[in-house]
Design a protein around this motif. Structure first.
Motif, PDB file in Angstrom:
ATOM      1  N   VAL A   1       9.783  59.909 -33.971  1.00  0.00           N
ATOM      2  CA  VAL A   1       9.055  60.788 -34.880  1.00  0.00           C
ATOM      3  C   VAL A   1       7.825  60.914 -34.296  1.00  0.00           C
ATOM      4  CG1 VAL A   1       8.112  60.868 -37.019  1.00  0.00           C
ATOM      5  CG2 VAL A   1      10.440  60.124 -36.746  1.00  0.00           C
ATOM      6  N   GLN A   2       6.893  60.078 -34.062  1.00  0.00           N
ATOM      7  CA  GLN A   2       5.699  60.013 -33.270  1.00  0.00           C
ATOM      8  C   GLN A   2       5.727  61.302 -32.212  1.00  0.00           C
ATOM      9  OE1 GLN A   2       3.363  56.959 -30.907  1.00  0.00           O
ATOM     10  NE2 GLN A   2       2.165  57.125 -32.595  1.00  0.00           N
ATOM     11  N   CYS A   3       6.956  61.110 -31.263  1.00  0.00           N
ATOM     12  CA  CYS A   3       6.805  61.904 -30.046  1.00  0.00           C
ATOM     13  C   CYS A   3       6.819  63.228 -30.620  1.00  0.00           C
ATOM     14  CB  CYS A   3       8.020  61.385 -28.941  1.00  0.00           C
ATOM     15  SG  CYS A   3       8.259  62.498 -27.666  1.00  0.00           S
ATOM     16  N   LEU A   4       7.765  63.502 -31.374  1.00  0.00           N
ATOM     17  CA  LEU A   4       7.877  64.915 -31.641  1.00  0.00           C
ATOM     18  C   LEU A   4       6.652  65.495 -32.296  1.00  0.00           C
ATOM     19  CD1 LEU A   4      11.467  64.915 -33.266  1.00  0.00           C
ATOM     20  CD2 LEU A   4      10.945  65.241 -31.161  1.00  0.00           C
ATOM     21  N   GLN A   5       5.858  64.750 -33.411  1.00  0.00           N
ATOM     22  CA  GLN A   5       4.868  65.144 -33.531  1.00  0.00           C
ATOM     23  C   GLN A   5       3.611  65.276 -32.623  1.00  0.00           C
ATOM     24  OE1 GLN A   5       3.851  61.735 -36.371  1.00  0.00           O
ATOM     25  NE2 GLN A   5       5.000  62.780 -38.015  1.00  0.00           N
ATOM     26  N   GLU A   6       3.553  64.542 -31.680  1.00  0.00           N
ATOM     27  CA  GLU A   6       2.619  64.636 -30.573  1.00  0.00           C
ATOM     28  C   GLU A   6       3.178  65.787 -29.730  1.00  0.00           C
ATOM     29  OE1 GLU A   6      -0.417  62.875 -29.394  1.00  0.00           O
ATOM     30  OE2 GLU A   6      -0.126  62.607 -31.676  1.00  0.00           O
ATOM     31  N   ARG A   7       4.440  66.108 -29.458  1.00  0.00           N
ATOM     32  CA  ARG A   7       4.742  67.282 -28.569  1.00  0.00           C
ATOM     33  C   ARG A   7       4.248  68.581 -29.576  1.00  0.00           C
ATOM     34  NH1 ARG A   7      11.056  67.885 -28.350  1.00  0.00           N
ATOM     35  NH2 ARG A   7      10.525  68.891 -30.580  1.00  0.00           N
ATOM     36  N   SER A   8       4.560  68.384 -30.865  1.00  0.00           N
ATOM     37  CA  SER A   8       4.153  69.860 -31.333  1.00  0.00           C
ATOM     38  C   SER A   8       2.496  69.946 -31.328  1.00  0.00           C
ATOM     39  CB  SER A   8       4.433  69.690 -32.875  1.00  0.00           C
ATOM     40  OG  SER A   8       3.960  70.976 -33.658  1.00  0.00           O
ATOM     41  N   ARG A   9       1.790  68.930 -31.353  1.00  0.00           N
ATOM     42  CA  ARG A   9       0.489  68.968 -31.601  1.00  0.00           C
ATOM     43  C   ARG A   9      -0.198  69.496 -30.008  1.00  0.00           C
ATOM     44  NH1 ARG A   9      -4.410  65.622 -30.562  1.00  0.00           N
ATOM     45  NH2 ARG A   9      -3.077  63.914 -29.714  1.00  0.00           N
TER      46      ARG A   9
END
Length: 360
Positions: free
Chosen positions: A270-278
């Motif tokens: 989940v954190q990776c996907l959020q960071e990827r989007s950011r």
């Protein structure tokens, strides 16, 4: 079709090496494998003894996790060993061919060449939205060139896109009886696209590669698996080294499937996907970046005004990204793995203060 028809004729009845552990198991006093009788003083895992050829506890755990019967799964040293085993078992050196879709993971071609097999390319097609597969072209090329194995990475490395289920089914239907279709799902946990595993019951010429190196954060343990028809798994097992999985790696990998560890893995995704989007949004606004490709993986492919200079500048600041100079279609690109929030913030700070004349 019987998938054994794709196996090298000389290996269809091959028994492989009969190790001491395969020949006999159980017993209290082991005098059959020429091991040291005593372990080292620092050894807490009885490493003076050879490990299980296929650690059963780990094999059952992975089979349960992926929702398959253990007979469909073979453990190996990451996905790399599975790639090598498949080519070794199916392709006749100097005669058979594999199909790839460049730009793609380099080990498919490396393993093929080490086995003296030709590498046929049906390249990805670049569109305004990113890279896509040419399904009709892949089917036609595989048939024309009589390819024995087709390797397909989804999500793709280094381009990041996932193959839609309908396209994979079309590919499998078009190549039934022609070749083994290998779907490498090393980055599958980061994608919303469902796994190809659900298609295995209907397509015996499908194999799926899995690894604990990415989302499960165990790259150093070197644990992967190939999931395929039991008949093919049995053949691959005979071609594998006698003791591929070290005891410490197997023990460590088992810990990754405790409820606590799986919760941490899910949180990490989940954190990776959020960071990827950011990261994608922030990179897209930078003047030296000309394109940020959409990604279903834990990395971003980025097209730059000067990829080599950008990579070198970041390296000088202690940040390592990967220039894509080895791929003709990506000479002006770098691939950036998604780091921790702090690592990504440091990267963005450097890029947002990148010298203006470097991208003029």
């Amino acid at each position: 079709m019987n998938v054994l028809e794709l196996v090298r004729p000389d290996l269809r009845g091959f028994g492989g090496y009969l190790s001491a552990r395969k020949q006999n198991s159980g017993g209290a006093i082991w005098l059959n494998a020429n091991e040291a009788a005593r372990s080292q003083p620092f050894d807490t895992q009885q490493l003076n003894r050879y490990p299980e050829p296929q650690p059963q506890a780990l094999a059952r755990t992975l089979a349960d996790y992926y929702g398959v019967d253990p007979a469909h799964l073979l453990l190996g040293r990451g996905s790399d060993e599975a790639i090598d085993l498949i080519i070794r078992a199916l392709c006749i050196p100097g005669s058979d061919r594999i199909l790839i879709q460049s730009p793609t993971f380099g080990m498919y071609a490396v393993c093929a060449r080490l086995h003296a097999c030709a590498v046929i390319d049906s390249p990805l097609q670049e569109t305004a939205a990113g890279f896509v597969w040419d399904i009709s072209g892949m089917i036609a090329t595989a048939r024309r060139e009589q390819c024995k194995v087709l390797f397909l990475c989804s999500p793709a490395n280094p381009t990041g896109q996932s193959l839609p289920r309908a396209d994979l089914e079309r590919l499998l239907d078009g190549l039934a009886g022609q070749c083994l279709v290998v779907v490498d799902e090393a980055y599958g946990e980061y994608s919303a696209q469902p796994s190809a595993l659900a298609l295995l019951p209907r397509h015996p010429h499908l194999a799926v590669l899995k690894t604990l190196s990415k989302a499960h954060a165990l790259a150093g343990a070197r644990i992967g698996a190939v999931i395929a028809a039991p008949e093919l798994i049995a053949v691959l097992k005979t071609c594998q080294a006698p003791y591929p999985i070290p005891k410490p790696s197997a023990a460590l990998a088992l810990q990754a499937f405790s409820e606590t560890a799986l919760a941490a893995t899910r949180a990490g995704i989940v954190q990776c996907l959020q960071e990827r989007s950011r990261l994608q949004k922030r990179l897209d606004a930078l003047p030296m970046i000309t394109q940020v490709f959409a990604s279903d993986a834990n990395f971003l492919l980025v097209r730059c005004t000067d990829a080599e200079t950008l990579a070198a500048t970041l390296l000088g600041e202690g940040i390592v990204v990967r220039a894509m100079r080895q791929y003709p279609a990506l000479q002006d690109c770098v691939r950036i793995s998604i780091g921790t929030p702090d690592e990504n913030a440091r990267l963005l700070t450097l890029l947002e203060n990148y010298p203006g004349d470097a991208h003029a």
